[in-house]
Design a protein around this motif. Structure first.
Motif, PDB file in Angstrom:
ATOM      1  N   SER A  43      22.402 -79.333  39.580  1.00 41.42           N
ATOM      2  CA  SER A  43      21.431 -78.731  38.662  1.00 41.42           C
ATOM      3  C   SER A  43      21.885 -78.904  37.218  1.00 41.42           C
ATOM      4  N   LEU A  48      22.913 -71.153  38.021  1.00 41.78           N
ATOM      5  CA  LEU A  48      21.551 -70.639  38.127  1.00 41.78           C
ATOM      6  C   LEU A  48      21.522 -69.169  38.515  1.00 41.78           C
ATOM      7  N   TYR A  64      13.246 -71.666  41.727  1.00 41.07           N
ATOM      8  CA  TYR A  64      14.572 -72.170  42.090  1.00 41.07           C
ATOM      9  C   TYR A  64      14.492 -73.631  42.518  1.00 41.07           C
ATOM     10  N   ASN A  67      14.677 -76.758  40.108  1.00 39.47           N
ATOM     11  CA  ASN A  67      15.933 -77.174  39.484  1.00 39.47           C
ATOM     12  C   ASN A  67      16.631 -78.311  40.233  1.00 39.47           C
ATOM     13  N   PHE A  68      16.035 -78.791  41.334  1.00 40.12           N
ATOM     14  CA  PHE A  68      16.723 -79.759  42.178  1.00 40.12           C
ATOM     15  C   PHE A  68      15.842 -80.973  42.455  1.00 40.12           C
ATOM     16  N   ARG A  75      21.891 -81.990  46.925  1.00 39.98           N
ATOM     17  CA  ARG A  75      21.370 -81.261  45.763  1.00 39.98           C
ATOM     18  C   ARG A  75      22.148 -79.956  45.660  1.00 39.98           C
ATOM     19  N   GLU A  77      24.149 -76.631  43.102  1.00 43.38           N
ATOM     20  CA  GLU A  77      24.389 -75.848  41.891  1.00 43.38           C
ATOM     21  C   GLU A  77      25.704 -75.113  42.048  1.00 43.38           C
TER      22      GLU A  77
END
Length: 287
Positions: A43, A48, A64, A67-68, A75, A77
């Motif tokens: 991310s 996040l 949410y 963000n990917f 993927r 964060e």
């Protein structure tokens, strides 16, 4: 998302990787190393904090997902709040409820060194005004809680088992980076032979925390971030003596024997639990 891996017109997807901490253990560096891998997209906003109730949870799952990159194999964060706070059990339960297929990476380091770095971080950013002893002997000390690795990890083991959790140390990430990254890439089931110039960089060192660091940290807290292409040059500038970095006053404080013994007494049960949960020895640590 890095500038080279845009989401484009897709609406996003849920992540299948979380770096869950711990704070001041190299999570920023690892986030950037992973994002450099062609099969991994991390991310753009590193932390996040979605699964923390006072974070961004109220924005909802659809926010949410945006963000990917749904086209990326991995993927992820990196939110240290997922193991930093008392409600770690609630956070782990929330992760389990949303992410049915996820791998977790937990970075740790010598617990006392982590505490000193964490304290130094908050002093440098202006959020901590107490002296070292007062801050660390507080029965509710967030610094000590941040090194309570056993209690932080156990809710994730209870929810996910051990097969989808990888525990690594900052010490190994620093001293044998390529070997360490190879283990991580194999855990993620991506090409473990990738070797990039970006892997030589170390992000957010303690000796870079002068006034420029404090300013940058406050901007990040407000959601203001440089484009990814500019972040490494900014890190190098931030560490320069010209901007107040790389000075002896910018390094974490020393700790006396009495305070070290007090912290050791509080942390030894936590490290014993961590060893039991992981089967790892952590022989390089002071506890």
């Amino acid at each position: 998302m890095s500038d080279s891996k845009p989401i484009g017109t897709n609406v996003g997807a849920l992540p299948n990787l979380l770096i869950i901490g711990a704070a001041k253990c190299g999570t920023t560096s690892l986030h950037n190393y992973l994002d450099a891998h062609p099969m991994i997209s991390m991310s753009d906003i590193k932390e996040l904090d979605f699964f923390v109730m006072d974070g961004t949870w109220d924005k909802g799952v659809e926010w949410y997902k945006k963000n990917f990159d749904p086209t990326s194999v991995i993927r992820g964060e990196s939110s240290t709040s997922y193991t930093r706070r008392r409600q770690t059990e609630d956070v782990a339960n929330r992760v389990k409820g949303v992410l049915s297929d996820v791998k977790l990476i937990y970075l740790v380091r010598d617990p006392i060194k982590r505490i000193l770095s964490d304290y130094h971080h908050h002093r440098a950013s202006g959020n901590e005004r107490r002296g070292l002893t007062a801050a660390l002997t507080d029965p509710e000390s967030l610094y000590v809680q941040g090194s309570s690795y056993g209690s932080q990890l156990k809710p994730y083991v209870d929810n996910f088992g051990t097969d989808c959790i990888l525990v690594e140390t900052q010490e190994r990430l620093l001293s044998e980076r390529r070997v360490c990254l190879g283990r991580i890439f194999r855990f993620l089931e991506v090409d473990d032979q990738v070797d990039l110039e970006e892997f030589d960089r170390t992000w957010e060192l303690s000796d870079g925390k002068g006034w420029a660091y404090s300013l940058g940290w406050k901007l990040r807290q407000r959601g203001i971030r440089l484009p990814s292409a500019l972040r490494w040059p900014a890190q190098r500038l931030q560490r320069s003596r010209l901007l107040g970095g790389a000075s002896s006053s910018a390094r974490p404080p020393e700790i006396d024997d009495a305070l070290r013994a007090t912290l050791a007494a509080r942390l030894e049960p936590e490290i014993a639990m961590l060893r039991e949960l992981t089967g790892m020895s952590f022989d390089e640590w002071s506890l």
